[in-house]
Every structure is written in structure tokens, then in C-alpha cells.
Design a protein around this motif. Structure first.
Motif: not given
Length: 92
Positions: A75-84
Motif C-alpha cells: 500500500k503506497d510503497g510500504y508492505c502490508t499483510a493479513d495476519i493471525e
């Protein structure tokens, strides 16, 4: 405790969003050359942010819950993740 010096525009945006949305937290993983970042990480709770005149910031964070990465994104150059979140096994 995990003090951070934030200077890259993408992470400056991420910190600003974390503060503005009220969550005051974000996840951190170590770098991984194959996947971009590791499969496990730690949520960091923002305790204080000192914004400098040139846009940089010094962010006072503390580690919280550990997590496992389920899906990676950007997102907009930075990493994202779905997590648990990971749960510790209780010792009787």
C-alpha cells in the motif's frame, strides 16, 4: 522497547496513518530476500512520536503480540499483510 528513526517517505506515511486512525500500532518483520519480509513478526505499539521539522520522526514503540503472516500486500510503497496472532501454550 523499540525506538525508531523514521525518514523514508513511505514509512512516514505509515506512521502518520497509524496515528490518525487511532490504532497507534503496526507490524514489524525482519527482511527476507525471497519473500520481502519474514513469515512471523511482532506488533509494535506507538507510545510517542516526535515529528521533526524536516518530516523525519523519532518513534517510541514497544513490542506487543506476535503474529504469523497469512498474505502479503503493498500500500503506497510500504508492505502490508493479513495476519493471525499467535497464542502461547499455557504451562500447567
Amino acid at each position: 522497547p523499540c525506538p525508531l528513526h523514521v525518514f523514508e517517505p513511505r514509512y512516514r506515511l505509515m506512521i502518520r496513518r497509524s496515528m490518525e486512525t487511532g490504532t497507534k500500532q503496526f507490524g514489524m518483520c525482519i527482511s527476507d530476500s525471497q519473500n520481502g519480509f519474514a513469515d512471523y513478526g511482532c506488533m509494535l505499539q506507538i507510545r510517542n512520536v516526535h515529528f521533526l521539522p524536516d518530516g523525519r520522526s523519532v518513534v517510541d514503540t514497544i513490542g506487543g503480540k506476535r503474529f504469523k503472516v497469512l498474505r502479503r500486500g503493498m500500500k503506497d510503497g510500504y508492505c502490508t499483510a493479513d495476519i493471525e496472532y499467535l497464542e502461547d501454550v499455557k504451562v500447567s
